[in-house]
Design an enzyme around this catalytic site. Sequence first.
Site, PDB file in Angstrom:
ATOM      1  CB  SER A  48      38.337   9.679   7.510  1.00 23.94           C
ATOM      2  OG  SER A  48      38.212  10.057   8.867  1.00 23.94           O
ATOM      3  CG  ASP A  86      44.657   9.605  11.248  1.00 20.76           C
ATOM      4  OD1 ASP A  86      45.660   8.913  11.500  1.00 20.76           O
ATOM      5  OD2 ASP A  86      43.745   9.243  10.472  1.00 20.76           O
ATOM      6  CE  LYS A 115      44.098   6.474  12.973  1.00 20.70           C
ATOM      7  NZ  LYS A 115      44.594   6.132  11.631  1.00 20.70           N
ATOM      8  CD  GLU A 117      46.734   4.932   7.307  1.00 23.13           C
ATOM      9  OE1 GLU A 117      47.134   4.393   6.243  1.00 23.13           O
ATOM     10  OE2 GLU A 117      45.704   5.622   7.355  1.00 23.13           O
ATOM     11  CD  GLU A 184      40.224   1.347   8.190  1.00 26.67           C
ATOM     12  OE1 GLU A 184      41.163   2.066   8.593  1.00 26.67           O
ATOM     13  OE2 GLU A 184      39.426   1.703   7.299  1.00 26.67           O
TER      14      GLU A 184
HETATM   15  O1  KIV Z   1      41.045   8.715   9.338  1.00 25.01           O
HETATM   16  C1  KIV Z   1      40.315   7.926   9.945  1.00 25.01           C
HETATM   17  O2  KIV Z   1      39.165   8.214  10.278  1.00 25.01           O
HETATM   18  C2  KIV Z   1      40.877   6.619  10.230  1.00 25.01           C
HETATM   19  C3  KIV Z   1      39.924   5.513  10.501  1.00 25.01           C
HETATM   20  C4  KIV Z   1      39.273   5.076   9.253  1.00 25.01           C
HETATM   21  C5  KIV Z   1      40.605   4.377  11.142  1.00 25.01           C
HETATM   22  O3  KIV Z   1      42.053   6.448  10.193  1.00 25.01           O
END
Ligand code: KIV
Length: 296
Positions: A48, A86, A115, A117, A184
């Site tokens: 994000s 992420d 993390k 997806e 989410e």
């Molecule tokens: O990138 C992020 O902040 C996320 C959240 C929206 C779950 O993946």
Amino acid sequence: MGDSKVTLATLAALKARGEKAVFITAYDYPTATFVDRAGVDMILVGDSAAMTMLGMPNTLGVGMDEMLVFVRAVCRGARRALVVGDLPFLSYQPSDETAVRSAGSFVAAGCDAVKCEGGRRIVSRVRAMTDAGIAVMGHLGLTPQSLAQLGGYRVQGKTLEAVQRIADDAAALEEAGAFAVLLEAMPAEAAALVAERVGILVYGIGAGPHVDGQLVISHDMLGTFVGDIRPRFVRRYAEIGRDIERAAREYAADVRAGRFPAEEHCYAIAPDCEAEIRAARRVTAGIESPYAQALP
Ligand code: KIV
């Protein structure tokens, strides 16, 4: 809440005690430092960042090089919280090897976990990363890296069939070795069903209270997100964006009116040196300088 570093065992113990984990995004050193001091359990360096930090319209445009800058800054600030990096779009989708290399660079930069997806379609990536010794969190429900396939930012898991699919995905991630899954934008009841189907930790962002902890995007709760997206699940705890704008307006007005800098913002000098310098200014620059012309 102790002072020692949060580990996967700490998170499991929180769940065992029925306590919720506190999870927040950060992308820079000061935010990571402040939220860590506040005692959050986990920090997500989210992709994000594309939207919150770089002003992009979605998360698809941010790459590993940019994410690594954010990750390093956050890891310097987070002393206690567990840091999750992420994996950005295309940093793990192409192959198992790409996934291990990308996740490995996050871990080398200081992340405690990564993390990614997706559910069943990425189990071989998750297995490759966990086989490499990397702690992996899955991300299901609204997965912004698949925005086009999902048809936009839409709530997921609104029918029993849809929730069953998400639960099957969560079970596949568990089977592949993921330690947790983040849900989410799902109705609370749907998230509860998923949480009951797996033995791993289940966190939520916009997924109601029946999960093991809550994630929030720091810009959303602090009021620093520039844009029109304001999800229903966000609660505002500060208006820092508004404060920045007000402070900048006051500063500009003070500079323009000559109120800043004031005497207390200037460095002192011995009076005899000051007199000497003033005299020198009169002689050398007096004609051209509007400031020197004003000298007594
Ligand atoms: O990138 C992020 O902040 C996320 C959240 C929206 C779950 O993946």
